[in-house]
Design a protein around this motif. Structure first.
Motif, PDB file in Angstrom:
ATOM      1  N   UNK A  95      38.665  35.319  33.470  1.00 20.17           N
ATOM      2  CA  UNK A  95      39.567  34.390  34.126  1.00 20.17           C
ATOM      3  C   UNK A  95      38.839  33.660  35.225  1.00 20.17           C
ATOM      4  N   UNK A  96      39.560  32.792  35.913  1.00 21.32           N
ATOM      5  CA  UNK A  96      38.933  32.073  37.020  1.00 21.32           C
ATOM      6  C   UNK A  96      39.906  31.908  38.179  1.00 21.32           C
ATOM      7  N   UNK A 107      42.908  37.049  36.990  1.00 17.34           N
ATOM      8  CA  UNK A 107      42.075  37.465  38.117  1.00 17.34           C
ATOM      9  C   UNK A 107      41.538  38.871  37.971  1.00 17.34           C
ATOM     10  N   UNK A 108      41.667  39.434  36.773  1.00 19.38           N
ATOM     11  CA  UNK A 108      41.084  40.752  36.529  1.00 19.38           C
ATOM     12  C   UNK A 108      40.855  40.921  35.036  1.00 19.38           C
ATOM     13  N   UNK A 109      39.879  41.738  34.731  1.00 20.43           N
ATOM     14  CA  UNK A 109      39.552  42.021  33.345  1.00 20.43           C
ATOM     15  C   UNK A 109      38.499  41.081  32.785  1.00 20.43           C
ATOM     16  N   UNK A 110      37.603  41.659  32.017  1.00 20.23           N
ATOM     17  CA  UNK A 110      36.575  40.907  31.292  1.00 20.23           C
ATOM     18  C   UNK A 110      36.352  41.597  29.963  1.00 20.23           C
ATOM     19  N   UNK A 125      38.758  46.317  33.398  1.00 20.44           N
ATOM     20  CA  UNK A 125      39.901  45.742  34.104  1.00 20.44           C
ATOM     21  C   UNK A 125      39.639  45.506  35.586  1.00 20.44           C
ATOM     22  N   UNK A 126      38.387  45.343  35.991  1.00 17.06           N
ATOM     23  CA  UNK A 126      38.051  45.080  37.395  1.00 17.06           C
ATOM     24  C   UNK A 126      38.689  43.761  37.858  1.00 17.06           C
ATOM     25  N   UNK A 127      39.097  43.716  39.134  1.00 11.74           N
ATOM     26  CA  UNK A 127      39.624  42.487  39.729  1.00 11.74           C
ATOM     27  C   UNK A 127      38.470  41.697  40.332  1.00 11.74           C
ATOM     28  N   UNK A 142      33.118  36.495  42.053  1.00 17.31           N
ATOM     29  CA  UNK A 142      33.388  36.299  43.471  1.00 17.31           C
ATOM     30  C   UNK A 142      34.524  37.235  43.860  1.00 17.31           C
ATOM     31  N   UNK A 143      34.443  37.837  45.029  1.00 15.46           N
ATOM     32  CA  UNK A 143      35.524  38.666  45.542  1.00 15.46           C
ATOM     33  C   UNK A 143      35.811  38.169  46.946  1.00 15.46           C
ATOM     34  N   UNK A 144      37.054  37.838  47.214  1.00 16.38           N
ATOM     35  CA  UNK A 144      37.428  37.291  48.517  1.00 16.38           C
ATOM     36  C   UNK A 144      37.006  38.219  49.650  1.00 16.38           C
TER      37      UNK A 144
END
Length: 168
Positions: A95-96, A107-110, A125-127, A142-144
């Motif tokens: 996702x983006x 915003x999570x999962x690849x 399922x990482x965010x 990227x992680x805020x």
């Protein structure tokens, strides 16, 4: 449509069953990869009104010259973004999600697939935030507020390195 880039002639056409999102189309190695899926906002709208849920959509690989479907999957399709590493023949579904993107961006999962066959290489399922950057064997997210997370494109395992300034 698949177009001849020199003449503009239409070579082939593919109609979406649900909808193509521009971020969920990737090209490489003579192939076109695309997700045909109803957006989550519309799926949620349909559920709230008691309408029958639609399936997960499909992830397909087409021959870029002819439009012929080389492989397709309808299992667990979730992404709103695709990236392809021609070097490693890996297609990344993700996702983006970001503050400047549509609200229904994932915003999570690849999930990573072998581009030639569609075989699933890994899934998690990482965010994360924003679209991943494919760099060599890494998918960098990227992680805020805390930098990003990098994943090995072939295994899905997190990859780390020493920070060049802090040494951590």
């Amino acid at each position: 449509h698949g177009l001849d880039r020199r003449t503009g002639a239409v070579l082939w056409s593919l109609d979406a069953r649900y909808g193509f999102r521009h971020n969920a189309i990737a090209l490489g190695a003579g192939k076109v990869f695309c997700i045909d899926r109803t957006p989550d906002a519309e799926r949620s709208f349909r559920r709230r009104r008691g309408l029958a849920p639609e399936d997960d959509g499909s992830l397909s690989c087409l021959d870029a010259a002819t439009g012929r479907v080389l492989w397709s999957s309808t299992t667990g399709i979730f992404g709103t973004w695709l990236g392809y590493s021609e070097e490693h023949d890996v297609l990344l579904e993700a996702g983006s999600a970001s503050r400047d993107r549509l609200l229904d961006e994932v915003g999570k999962g690849m999930a990573a697939y072998r581009g030639a066959t569609g075989d699933l290489l890994w899934r998690h399922d990482e965010a994360y935030g924003g679209p991943a950057i494919l760099l060599g064997r890494r998918a960098i997210t990227q992680v805020q507020g805390s930098g990003g997370i990098a994943f090995d494109l072939l295994t899905g395992r997190q990859v780390s390195r020493v920070h060049p300034l802090s040494g951590e």
